[in-house]
Scaffold this active site. Structure first.
Site, PDB file in Angstrom:
ATOM      1  N   TYR A 125      -5.497 -94.244  26.728  1.00  0.00           N
ATOM      2  CA  TYR A 125      -5.391 -92.995  27.484  1.00  0.00           C
ATOM      3  C   TYR A 125      -4.913 -91.857  26.591  1.00  0.00           C
ATOM      4  O   TYR A 125      -5.349 -90.714  26.736  1.00  0.00           O
ATOM      5  CB  TYR A 125      -4.499 -93.191  28.722  1.00  0.00           C
ATOM      6  CG  TYR A 125      -5.289 -93.807  29.850  1.00  0.00           C
ATOM      7  CD1 TYR A 125      -5.352 -95.191  30.009  1.00  0.00           C
ATOM      8  CD2 TYR A 125      -6.042 -93.013  30.704  1.00  0.00           C
ATOM      9  CE1 TYR A 125      -6.144 -95.766  31.006  1.00  0.00           C
ATOM     10  CE2 TYR A 125      -6.825 -93.572  31.697  1.00  0.00           C
ATOM     11  CZ  TYR A 125      -6.869 -94.948  31.849  1.00  0.00           C
ATOM     12  OH  TYR A 125      -7.673 -95.505  32.822  1.00  0.00           O
TER      13      TYR A 125
ATOM     14  N   HIS B  15      -9.591 -89.291  41.769  1.00  0.00           N
ATOM     15  CA  HIS B  15      -9.198 -90.379  40.859  1.00  0.00           C
ATOM     16  C   HIS B  15      -7.984 -90.014  40.021  1.00  0.00           C
ATOM     17  O   HIS B  15      -7.729 -90.618  38.976  1.00  0.00           O
ATOM     18  CB  HIS B  15     -10.377 -90.762  39.952  1.00  0.00           C
ATOM     19  CG  HIS B  15     -11.515 -91.371  40.707  1.00  0.00           C
ATOM     20  ND1 HIS B  15     -12.786 -91.453  40.186  1.00  0.00           N
ATOM     21  CD2 HIS B  15     -11.585 -91.915  41.944  1.00  0.00           C
ATOM     22  CE1 HIS B  15     -13.586 -92.033  41.075  1.00  0.00           C
ATOM     23  NE2 HIS B  15     -12.888 -92.326  42.140  1.00  0.00           N
TER      24      HIS B  15
ATOM     25  N   CYS C 295      16.701 -96.310  35.096  1.00  0.00           N
ATOM     26  CA  CYS C 295      15.422 -97.037  35.209  1.00  0.00           C
ATOM     27  C   CYS C 295      14.793 -97.144  33.831  1.00  0.00           C
ATOM     28  O   CYS C 295      14.882 -96.207  33.030  1.00  0.00           O
ATOM     29  CB  CYS C 295      14.486 -96.305  36.170  1.00  0.00           C
ATOM     30  SG  CYS C 295      12.846 -97.057  36.274  1.00  0.00           S
TER      31      CYS C 295
ATOM     32  N   ASN D  18     -28.534 -83.409  38.369  1.00  0.00           N
ATOM     33  CA  ASN D  18     -28.315 -84.475  37.394  1.00  0.00           C
ATOM     34  C   ASN D  18     -29.447 -84.436  36.373  1.00  0.00           C
ATOM     35  O   ASN D  18     -30.547 -83.970  36.687  1.00  0.00           O
ATOM     36  CB  ASN D  18     -28.297 -85.838  38.100  1.00  0.00           C
ATOM     37  CG  ASN D  18     -27.642 -86.925  37.262  1.00  0.00           C
ATOM     38  OD1 ASN D  18     -28.036 -87.150  36.125  1.00  0.00           O
ATOM     39  ND2 ASN D  18     -26.659 -87.594  37.820  1.00  0.00           N
TER      40      ASN D  18
ATOM     41  N   SER E  93     -23.269 -90.636  38.670  1.00  0.00           N
ATOM     42  CA  SER E  93     -24.273 -91.701  38.815  1.00  0.00           C
ATOM     43  C   SER E  93     -24.267 -92.262  40.232  1.00  0.00           C
ATOM     44  O   SER E  93     -25.117 -93.079  40.576  1.00  0.00           O
ATOM     45  CB  SER E  93     -23.991 -92.808  37.798  1.00  0.00           C
ATOM     46  OG  SER E  93     -22.660 -93.286  37.958  1.00  0.00           O
TER      47      SER E  93
ATOM     48  N   CYS F  49      10.609 -95.357  31.401  1.00  0.00           N
ATOM     49  CA  CYS F  49      11.288 -94.359  32.235  1.00  0.00           C
ATOM     50  C   CYS F  49      12.725 -94.160  31.768  1.00  0.00           C
ATOM     51  O   CYS F  49      13.384 -95.111  31.345  1.00  0.00           O
ATOM     52  CB  CYS F  49      11.262 -94.835  33.691  1.00  0.00           C
ATOM     53  SG  CYS F  49      11.895 -93.626  34.864  1.00  0.00           S
TER      54      CYS F  49
ATOM     55  N   CYS G 262      10.091 -96.814  39.569  1.00  0.00           N
ATOM     56  CA  CYS G 262      10.796 -95.907  40.497  1.00  0.00           C
ATOM     57  C   CYS G 262       9.922 -94.741  40.975  1.00  0.00           C
ATOM     58  O   CYS G 262      10.339 -93.969  41.836  1.00  0.00           O
ATOM     59  CB  CYS G 262      12.066 -95.368  39.840  1.00  0.00           C
ATOM     60  SG  CYS G 262      11.747 -94.154  38.537  1.00  0.00           S
TER      61      CYS G 262
ATOM     62  N   GLN H 116     -14.280 -86.583  40.751  1.00  0.00           N
ATOM     63  CA  GLN H 116     -13.915 -87.939  40.325  1.00  0.00           C
ATOM     64  C   GLN H 116     -13.294 -87.893  38.926  1.00  0.00           C
ATOM     65  O   GLN H 116     -12.772 -88.876  38.446  1.00  0.00           O
ATOM     66  CB  GLN H 116     -15.168 -88.823  40.294  1.00  0.00           C
ATOM     67  CG  GLN H 116     -15.866 -88.981  41.626  1.00  0.00           C
ATOM     68  CD  GLN H 116     -17.250 -89.600  41.456  1.00  0.00           C
ATOM     69  OE1 GLN H 116     -17.407 -90.813  41.457  1.00  0.00           O
ATOM     70  NE2 GLN H 116     -18.247 -88.759  41.265  1.00  0.00           N
ATOM     71  N   ASN H 117     -13.395 -86.738  38.272  1.00  0.00           N
ATOM     72  CA  ASN H 117     -12.923 -86.594  36.897  1.00  0.00           C
ATOM     73  C   ASN H 117     -11.402 -86.463  36.852  1.00  0.00           C
ATOM     74  O   ASN H 117     -10.801 -85.834  37.719  1.00  0.00           O
ATOM     75  CB  ASN H 117     -13.574 -85.365  36.245  1.00  0.00           C
ATOM     76  CG  ASN H 117     -15.083 -85.475  36.251  1.00  0.00           C
ATOM     77  OD1 ASN H 117     -15.647 -86.559  36.452  1.00  0.00           O
ATOM     78  ND2 ASN H 117     -15.754 -84.350  36.065  1.00  0.00           N
TER      79      ASN H 117
HETATM   80  N1  APR Z   1     -25.429 -82.344  33.634  1.00  0.00           N
HETATM   81  C1  APR Z   1     -25.692 -83.054  34.763  1.00  0.00           C
HETATM   82  N2  APR Z   1     -25.625 -84.417  34.834  1.00  0.00           N
HETATM   83  C2  APR Z   1     -25.302 -85.072  33.700  1.00  0.00           C
HETATM   84  C3  APR Z   1     -25.050 -84.405  32.471  1.00  0.00           C
HETATM   85  C4  APR Z   1     -25.120 -82.968  32.473  1.00  0.00           C
HETATM   86  N3  APR Z   1     -24.879 -82.261  31.377  1.00  0.00           N
HETATM   87  N4  APR Z   1     -24.761 -85.343  31.514  1.00  0.00           N
HETATM   88  C5  APR Z   1     -24.823 -86.559  32.135  1.00  0.00           C
HETATM   89  N5  APR Z   1     -25.151 -86.393  33.437  1.00  0.00           N
HETATM   90  C6  APR Z   1     -25.245 -87.430  34.472  1.00  0.00           C
HETATM   91  C7  APR Z   1     -25.758 -88.786  34.027  1.00  0.00           C
HETATM   92  O1  APR Z   1     -27.166 -88.854  34.170  1.00  0.00           O
HETATM   93  C8  APR Z   1     -25.057 -89.733  35.016  1.00  0.00           C
HETATM   94  O2  APR Z   1     -25.826 -89.900  36.210  1.00  0.00           O
HETATM   95  O3  APR Z   1     -23.902 -87.661  34.888  1.00  0.00           O
HETATM   96  C9  APR Z   1     -23.770 -88.988  35.386  1.00  0.00           C
HETATM   97  C10 APR Z   1     -22.477 -89.579  34.808  1.00  0.00           C
HETATM   98  O4  APR Z   1     -22.305 -90.829  35.410  1.00  0.00           O
HETATM   99  P1  APR Z   1     -21.076 -91.791  35.015  1.00  0.00           P
HETATM  100  O5  APR Z   1     -20.935 -91.825  33.557  1.00  0.00           O
HETATM  101  O6  APR Z   1     -21.315 -93.064  35.750  1.00  0.00           O
HETATM  102  O7  APR Z   1     -19.791 -91.023  35.587  1.00  0.00           O
HETATM  103  P2  APR Z   1     -19.283 -90.892  37.105  1.00  0.00           P
HETATM  104  O8  APR Z   1     -20.406 -90.930  38.079  1.00  0.00           O
HETATM  105  O9  APR Z   1     -18.402 -89.723  37.152  1.00  0.00           O
HETATM  106  O10 APR Z   1     -18.391 -92.230  37.255  1.00  0.00           O
HETATM  107  C11 APR Z   1     -17.712 -92.426  38.464  1.00  0.00           C
HETATM  108  O11 APR Z   1     -16.613 -94.360  37.577  1.00  0.00           O
HETATM  109  O12 APR Z   1     -15.777 -95.257  35.686  1.00  0.00           O
HETATM  110  C12 APR Z   1     -15.427 -94.754  36.897  1.00  0.00           C
HETATM  111  O13 APR Z   1     -13.427 -93.676  37.620  1.00  0.00           O
HETATM  112  C13 APR Z   1     -14.539 -93.522  36.774  1.00  0.00           C
HETATM  113  O14 APR Z   1     -14.677 -91.411  37.964  1.00  0.00           O
HETATM  114  C14 APR Z   1     -15.429 -92.398  37.299  1.00  0.00           C
HETATM  115  C15 APR Z   1     -16.386 -93.118  38.222  1.00  0.00           C
END
Ligand code: APR
Length: 252
Positions: A68, A120, A154, A217, A193, A149, A131, A102-103
């Site tokens: 991380y 997320h 703690c 997408n 995705s 911590c 704690c 989700q980011n």
């Molecule tokens: N513009 C639009 N779409 C894009 C671009 C872009 N510049 N670049 C990539 N993509 C698309 C890809 O085609 C794909 O469908 O973004 C999607 C990214 O998918 P993932 O990598 O699976 O990410 P995400 O859907 O956010 O994952 C969901 O999965 O791993 C866990 O917790 C994590 O929040 C995450 C969750």
């Protein structure tokens, strides 16, 4: 601006009261943040079962923490892109605009979006596993490996405030996301995705409740057949083109 925005979408946006944008890793790809399942995606290089769940953290906290920290370093060197900024402009363009993300990269907030639901979590926040004490990036104890911590005796492990596989989504955020999905007039699913649940159910909830569902997408996803409109392209171009087209239509 090359991207053509179909009239069917513009007509919806010109009367829309509530717009909801659901984002995934794809919206940050143009900033230089790796996606998860793309060709150079994180899950192509690393095993989520070894890095993104609680038992992996308990088994090897230093390994997970370092991973991380490496992601934080990347995120610390990048900037929001035109896709993030277009969603900030949508907060001005529409009476109500909500970003459900989700980011964990904090780029929507850094771009200036205010109405954000972080499903997320956020990689810039941390908390003590024992704690619950919270730590942002500035007050973390400086140690090699996972910090402990320091609050009132703690010594619990400090973990990133992100949702790991197998964990529940934060209740308030989930309820806010369902509300913003179920009441949307136009719902954008951007750069995801659409395979990770329960988040991936939100576009379908919005559609069932009458929203006009737009997918943005670079590739088709399992959601594409359900979308009212699929705009294939990079979000850093398509989203500014939508904002531009709405502004143009509104200008007498
Ligand atoms: N513009 C639009 N779409 C894009 C671009 C872009 N510049 N670049 C990539 N993509 C698309 C890809 O085609 C794909 O469908 O973004 C999607 C990214 O998918 P993932 O990598 O699976 O990410 P995400 O859907 O956010 O994952 C969901 O999965 O791993 C866990 O917790 C994590 O929040 C995450 C969750």
């Amino acid at each position: 601006m090359s991207t053509h925005i179909p009239d069917v979408l513009l007509a919806r946006l010109l009367t829309a009261q509530r717009v909801t944008a659901f984002t995934g890793a794809g919206i940050s790809a143009e900033s230089g943040v790796p996606t998860f399942r793309g060709n150079e995606g994180l899950w192509k290089k690393f095993k989520p079962e070894e890095l993104a769940n609680l038992s992996a953290f308990m088994k090897n906290p230093d390994l997970v923490w370092e991973w991380y920290q490496a992601r934080r370093t990347i995120i610390g060197t990048v900037q929001p892109n035109d896709g993030h900024r277009a969603l900030v402009e949508m907060e001005v363009l529409f009476p109500s605009c909500t970003v459900i993300t989700q980011n964990v990269d904090n780029l929507h907030r850094r771009a200036g979006s205010r109405n954000i639901v972080e499903l997320h979590g956020n990689i810039e926040r941390n908390y003590c596993l024992s704690c619950g004490a919270t730590y942002d990036g500035t007050d973390l104890p400086h140690t090699a490996g996972v910090p402990r911590c320091t609050r009132s005796g703690c010594t619990g492990l400090i973990r990133p405030d992100v949702v790991w596989f197998g964990e529940m989504l934060p209740e308030d955020e989930w309820e806010g996301a369902v509300r913003a999905s179920a009441t949307a007039d136009v719902f954008f699913s951007i750069g995801t995705s659409a395979v990770v649940y329960p988040a991936a159910s939100l576009p379908l909830t919005a559609k069932q409740q009458g929203a006009f569902l737009v997918e943005i997408n670079t590739e088709r996803t399992p959601l594409t057949p359900s979308a009212d409109l699929f705009l294939q392209g990079v979000s850093g171009e398509v989203l500014p083109a939508i904002v531009h087209a709405v502004r143009e239509r509104r200008t007498p």
